[in-house]
Write an enzyme that holds these catalytic residues in place. Structure first.
Site, PDB file in Angstrom:
ATOM      1  N   GLY A  60      41.236  40.018  49.263  1.00 41.69           N
ATOM      2  CA  GLY A  60      39.924  39.620  48.777  1.00 41.69           C
ATOM      3  C   GLY A  60      39.817  38.115  48.744  1.00 41.69           C
ATOM      4  O   GLY A  60      40.832  37.411  48.645  1.00 41.69           O
ATOM      5  N   GLN A  81      36.623  29.937  46.769  1.00 43.63           N
ATOM      6  CA  GLN A  81      37.988  29.671  47.245  1.00 43.63           C
ATOM      7  C   GLN A  81      38.021  28.926  48.578  1.00 43.63           C
ATOM      8  O   GLN A  81      39.067  28.441  48.989  1.00 43.63           O
ATOM      9  CB  GLN A  81      38.774  30.980  47.364  1.00 43.63           C
ATOM     10  CG  GLN A  81      39.077  31.626  46.021  1.00 43.63           C
ATOM     11  CD  GLN A  81      39.906  32.867  46.198  1.00 43.63           C
ATOM     12  OE1 GLN A  81      39.358  33.939  46.451  1.00 43.63           O
ATOM     13  NE2 GLN A  81      41.212  32.750  46.093  1.00 43.63           N
ATOM     14  N   CYS A 107      46.935  35.773  43.651  1.00 41.42           N
ATOM     15  CA  CYS A 107      45.701  35.145  44.129  1.00 41.42           C
ATOM     16  C   CYS A 107      46.056  34.092  45.163  1.00 41.42           C
ATOM     17  O   CYS A 107      47.004  33.328  44.973  1.00 41.42           O
ATOM     18  CB  CYS A 107      44.977  34.504  42.954  1.00 41.42           C
ATOM     19  SG  CYS A 107      43.476  33.632  43.419  1.00 41.42           S
ATOM     20  N   LEU A 108      45.294  34.044  46.247  1.00 44.85           N
ATOM     21  CA  LEU A 108      45.574  33.059  47.299  1.00 44.85           C
ATOM     22  C   LEU A 108      45.427  31.624  46.780  1.00 44.85           C
ATOM     23  O   LEU A 108      46.030  30.717  47.335  1.00 44.85           O
ATOM     24  CB  LEU A 108      44.631  33.268  48.492  1.00 44.85           C
ATOM     25  CG  LEU A 108      44.816  34.569  49.286  1.00 44.85           C
ATOM     26  CD1 LEU A 108      43.822  34.621  50.435  1.00 44.85           C
ATOM     27  CD2 LEU A 108      46.241  34.724  49.785  1.00 44.85           C
ATOM     28  N   HIS A 153      38.664  41.017  40.098  1.00 44.21           N
ATOM     29  CA  HIS A 153      39.313  39.720  40.332  1.00 44.21           C
ATOM     30  C   HIS A 153      38.379  38.770  41.088  1.00 44.21           C
ATOM     31  O   HIS A 153      38.201  37.611  40.697  1.00 44.21           O
ATOM     32  CB  HIS A 153      40.607  39.976  41.118  1.00 44.21           C
ATOM     33  CG  HIS A 153      41.359  38.747  41.538  1.00 44.21           C
ATOM     34  ND1 HIS A 153      42.646  38.485  41.127  1.00 44.21           N
ATOM     35  CD2 HIS A 153      41.011  37.713  42.351  1.00 44.21           C
ATOM     36  CE1 HIS A 153      43.046  37.331  41.658  1.00 44.21           C
ATOM     37  NE2 HIS A 153      42.084  36.853  42.414  1.00 44.21           N
ATOM     38  N   GLU A 154      37.762  39.285  42.148  1.00 42.42           N
ATOM     39  CA  GLU A 154      36.888  38.424  42.965  1.00 42.42           C
ATOM     40  C   GLU A 154      35.617  38.046  42.218  1.00 42.42           C
ATOM     41  O   GLU A 154      35.146  36.908  42.317  1.00 42.42           O
ATOM     42  CB  GLU A 154      36.550  39.105  44.296  1.00 42.42           C
ATOM     43  CG  GLU A 154      37.737  39.440  45.182  1.00 42.42           C
ATOM     44  CD  GLU A 154      38.701  38.285  45.400  1.00 42.42           C
ATOM     45  OE1 GLU A 154      38.270  37.113  45.377  1.00 42.42           O
ATOM     46  OE2 GLU A 154      39.909  38.535  45.563  1.00 42.42           O
ATOM     47  N   HIS A 209      36.176  35.210  39.949  1.00 39.59           N
ATOM     48  CA  HIS A 209      36.182  33.906  40.633  1.00 39.59           C
ATOM     49  C   HIS A 209      34.793  33.265  40.622  1.00 39.59           C
ATOM     50  O   HIS A 209      34.655  32.049  40.520  1.00 39.59           O
ATOM     51  CB  HIS A 209      36.603  34.067  42.102  1.00 39.59           C
ATOM     52  CG  HIS A 209      38.074  33.980  42.344  1.00 39.59           C
ATOM     53  ND1 HIS A 209      38.824  32.884  41.986  1.00 39.59           N
ATOM     54  CD2 HIS A 209      38.939  34.847  42.933  1.00 39.59           C
ATOM     55  CE1 HIS A 209      40.094  33.082  42.340  1.00 39.59           C
ATOM     56  NE2 HIS A 209      40.195  34.271  42.916  1.00 39.59           N
TER      57      HIS A 209
END
Ligand code: NI
Length: 155
Positions: free
Chosen positions: A46, A51, A88-89, A130-131, A134
């Protein structure tokens, strides 16, 4: 399509609130395509617009082969709870346990502006939550049961 640079923990933009998408135009489609390429390149499941430095309410996911683009996503139903490891990236190597709903339904628009809903359990529900976090400047480490360990390591 192009792979964009992923914003990392510590950069102020990650804490900002993303704005709703109003124009479903070629700029949006380019962003979505680039976000997907960036997500796949980094082996993510995701990615949120913030991001890649774009403060718009845009999310792409690919969970167990189910891929979706979600514009202006909103959780309209959630139930249950499950605690699992999350990463997380934008956060790097650290992963930690987070309690998330077991099941959620999300209302969103597609790249043309048409509304749809998606319901997911377990990992899909976790990824959606999670997304969407963000988009409000929230990172999983804020909610993690292991957050002390993380914040100590970056201090
Ligand atoms: Ni993330």
């Amino acid at each position: 399509m192009a792979v964009r640079k992923v914003v990392k923990f510590g950069e102020d933009i990650l804490r900002k609130k993303s704005k709703p998408v109003k124009h479903f135009d070629e700029d949006l489609w380019q962003l979505l395509d680039d976000m997907k390429e960036t997500m796949y390149k980094n082996d993510g499941i995701g990615l949120a617009g913030i991001q890649v430095g774009v403060l718009r309410r845009v999310v792409v996911i690919d969970v167990n082969g189910l891929s979706a683009e979600l514009i202006n996503p909103k959780i309209i139903m959630s139930e249950g709870e499950e605690i699992e490891e999350e990463g997380c990236l934008s956060v790097g190597k650290f992963s930690g346990r987070v309690a998330r709903p077991y099941k959620v339904t999300v209302e969103a628009q597609d790249r043309y502006g048409y509304p749809f809903t998606i319901t997911g359990e377990k990992l899909l529900a976790r990824c959606l939550c999670h997304e969407i976090d963000h988009l409000d400047g929230i990172l999983f480490v804020d909610k993690s049961l292991d957050k002390d360990k993380f914040f100590k390591s970056v201090r």
